[in-house]
Design a protein around this motif. Structure first.
Motif, PDB file in Angstrom:
ATOM      1  N   GLY A  31      -1.657  11.264  -1.322  1.00 30.72           N
ATOM      2  CA  GLY A  31      -1.641  11.889  -0.004  1.00 30.72           C
ATOM      3  C   GLY A  31      -2.736  11.346   0.899  1.00 30.72           C
ATOM      4  O   GLY A  31      -2.499  11.082   2.087  1.00 30.72           O
ATOM      5  N   ILE A  32      -3.931  11.163   0.348  1.00 30.89           N
ATOM      6  CA  ILE A  32      -5.035  10.602   1.141  1.00 30.89           C
ATOM      7  C   ILE A  32      -4.712   9.183   1.596  1.00 30.89           C
ATOM      8  O   ILE A  32      -4.960   8.806   2.752  1.00 30.89           O
ATOM      9  CB  ILE A  32      -6.340  10.623   0.321  1.00 30.89           C
ATOM     10  N   LEU A  33      -4.135   8.389   0.698  1.00 33.42           N
ATOM     11  CA  LEU A  33      -3.782   7.019   1.059  1.00 33.42           C
ATOM     12  C   LEU A  33      -2.723   6.984   2.156  1.00 33.42           C
ATOM     13  O   LEU A  33      -2.797   6.153   3.073  1.00 33.42           O
ATOM     14  CB  LEU A  33      -3.289   6.274  -0.184  1.00 33.42           C
ATOM     15  N   ILE A  34      -1.765   7.895   2.093  1.00 29.37           N
ATOM     16  CA  ILE A  34      -0.732   7.956   3.130  1.00 29.37           C
ATOM     17  C   ILE A  34      -1.347   8.314   4.480  1.00 29.37           C
ATOM     18  O   ILE A  34      -0.979   7.748   5.519  1.00 29.37           O
ATOM     19  CB  ILE A  34       0.358   8.976   2.735  1.00 29.37           C
ATOM     20  N   VAL A  35      -2.292   9.234   4.488  1.00 25.18           N
ATOM     21  CA  VAL A  35      -2.971   9.604   5.740  1.00 25.18           C
ATOM     22  C   VAL A  35      -3.712   8.395   6.313  1.00 25.18           C
ATOM     23  O   VAL A  35      -3.643   8.118   7.519  1.00 25.18           O
ATOM     24  CB  VAL A  35      -3.946  10.775   5.494  1.00 25.18           C
ATOM     25  N   ILE A  36      -4.410   7.654   5.447  1.00 28.37           N
ATOM     26  CA  ILE A  36      -5.143   6.467   5.904  1.00 28.37           C
ATOM     27  C   ILE A  36      -4.189   5.427   6.477  1.00 28.37           C
ATOM     28  O   ILE A  36      -4.439   4.857   7.554  1.00 28.37           O
ATOM     29  CB  ILE A  36      -5.961   5.868   4.743  1.00 28.37           C
ATOM     30  N   LEU A  83       2.024   6.999  -6.655  1.00 30.14           N
ATOM     31  CA  LEU A  83       1.116   8.055  -7.088  1.00 30.14           C
ATOM     32  C   LEU A  83       1.746   9.432  -6.891  1.00 30.14           C
ATOM     33  O   LEU A  83       1.679  10.297  -7.779  1.00 30.14           O
ATOM     34  CB  LEU A  83      -0.194   7.969  -6.300  1.00 30.14           C
ATOM     35  N   LEU A  84       2.366   9.641  -5.731  1.00 27.61           N
ATOM     36  CA  LEU A  84       3.031  10.915  -5.472  1.00 27.61           C
ATOM     37  C   LEU A  84       4.180  11.155  -6.436  1.00 27.61           C
ATOM     38  O   LEU A  84       4.344  12.262  -6.974  1.00 27.61           O
ATOM     39  CB  LEU A  84       3.546  10.959  -4.032  1.00 27.61           C
ATOM     40  N   PRO A 101       0.811  -1.225   0.000  1.00 24.57           N
ATOM     41  CA  PRO A 101       0.000   0.000   0.000  1.00 24.57           C
ATOM     42  C   PRO A 101       0.843   1.273   0.000  1.00 24.57           C
ATOM     43  O   PRO A 101       0.518   2.248  -0.679  1.00 24.57           O
ATOM     44  CB  PRO A 101      -0.835  -0.125   1.285  1.00 24.57           C
ATOM     45  N   TRP A 102       1.943   1.255   0.758  1.00 30.01           N
ATOM     46  CA  TRP A 102       2.833   2.415   0.751  1.00 30.01           C
ATOM     47  C   TRP A 102       3.507   2.572  -0.609  1.00 30.01           C
ATOM     48  O   TRP A 102       3.725   3.699  -1.073  1.00 30.01           O
ATOM     49  CB  TRP A 102       3.888   2.289   1.852  1.00 30.01           C
ATOM     50  N   ALA A 103       3.838   1.472  -1.252  1.00 32.50           N
ATOM     51  CA  ALA A 103       4.441   1.542  -2.581  1.00 32.50           C
ATOM     52  C   ALA A 103       3.491   2.196  -3.571  1.00 32.50           C
ATOM     53  O   ALA A 103       3.895   3.029  -4.403  1.00 32.50           O
ATOM     54  CB  ALA A 103       4.827   0.138  -3.057  1.00 32.50           C
ATOM     55  N   ILE A 104       2.206   1.839  -3.493  1.00 29.72           N
ATOM     56  CA  ILE A 104       1.207   2.438  -4.376  1.00 29.72           C
ATOM     57  C   ILE A 104       1.066   3.930  -4.082  1.00 29.72           C
ATOM     58  O   ILE A 104       1.033   4.768  -5.006  1.00 29.72           O
ATOM     59  CB  ILE A 104      -0.141   1.717  -4.225  1.00 29.72           C
ATOM     60  N   ALA A 105       0.975   4.277  -2.799  1.00 25.08           N
ATOM     61  CA  ALA A 105       0.811   5.687  -2.421  1.00 25.08           C
ATOM     62  C   ALA A 105       1.998   6.527  -2.872  1.00 25.08           C
ATOM     63  O   ALA A 105       1.830   7.612  -3.456  1.00 25.08           O
ATOM     64  CB  ALA A 105       0.631   5.796  -0.898  1.00 25.08           C
ATOM     65  N   LEU A 106       3.202   6.029  -2.623  1.00 24.17           N
ATOM     66  CA  LEU A 106       4.393   6.775  -3.023  1.00 24.17           C
ATOM     67  C   LEU A 106       4.542   6.817  -4.542  1.00 24.17           C
ATOM     68  O   LEU A 106       5.037   7.806  -5.094  1.00 24.17           O
ATOM     69  CB  LEU A 106       5.642   6.152  -2.385  1.00 24.17           C
TER      70      LEU A 106
END
Length: 198
Positions: A178-183, A131-132, A124-129
């Motif tokens: 950013g939203i995914l990282i917050v979650i 996207l960023l 999940p962090w890989a996906i979020a990063l």
């Protein structure tokens, strides 16, 4: 040596059993598995970033070629239109005089992501990063290569919802990341895959 082991009760490895007398040999396999998992997560990050970047770049090239200096195209009536504008500022066209500063921020975000990726074991962090990273590269490309000049270029925005700011796919990816990282942070999941509870 065998006599001493017999007295102390330490068994001697039998020939042909494949026992490894080297200290720490048993710990090498988990370490190798962790390294392999880390590489797969970095690959996922780069894949997401590449997809976002290519979609953003392709959409900007298309709308500039077909829609710039034309009347807005209604996608969903007046609720959603495609209307090309050049934005030298940040979101909502804020900070138009700070284009170089915004470029430096985008470059810094990319460097931070590269640093975090070295200890990345969470998908999940890989996906979020990813996207960023893809979004940051997309807008950074505009700021470097588009007019009026290097590091002062205007970002191409074209998605225009009613009563909202005009944005692009890179902006969307950055917001979603950013939203995914917050979650993930609220759930206590760290980039290295560990869970923590405050």
């Amino acid at each position: 040596m065998a006599e001493a082991e017999r007295i102390t009760g330490t068994p001697e490895p039998e020939p042909g059993t494949g026992a490894d007398p080297t200290p720490g040999a048993a710990a090498e396999a988990p370490a190798e598995q962790g390294a392999g998992r880390g590489k797969r997560r970095i690959a996922a990050l780069l894949l997401v970033a590449c997809v976002v970047y290519l979609l953003d770049l392709g959409s900007k090239l298309l709308v500039v070629a077909k829609l710039e200096n034309h009347e807005p195209i209604q996608v969903i009536g007046t609720l959603l239109q495609f209307n090309v504008i050049r934005n030298r500022g940040a979101a909502f066209s804020i900070g138009e005089a700070l284009t170089i500063f915004l470029t430096i921020i985008a470059a810094a975000v990319i460097l931070v992501i590269a640093r975090v990726a070295r200890k990345l074991y969470s998908l999940p962090w890989a996906i979020a990063l990813g996207l960023l990273l893809g979004g940051a590269f997309g807008n950074l490309t505009d700021r470097i290569f588009r007019s009026p000049g290097v590091f002062e270029g205007a970002v191409v925005d074209f998605i225009a919802p009613a009563h909202f700011a005009v944005f692009n796919l890179a902006d969307s990816a950055i917001v979603c990341g950013g939203i995914l990282i917050v979650i993930l942070s609220f759930r206590g999941l760290d980039p290295d895959g560990t869970l923590h509870k405050d």
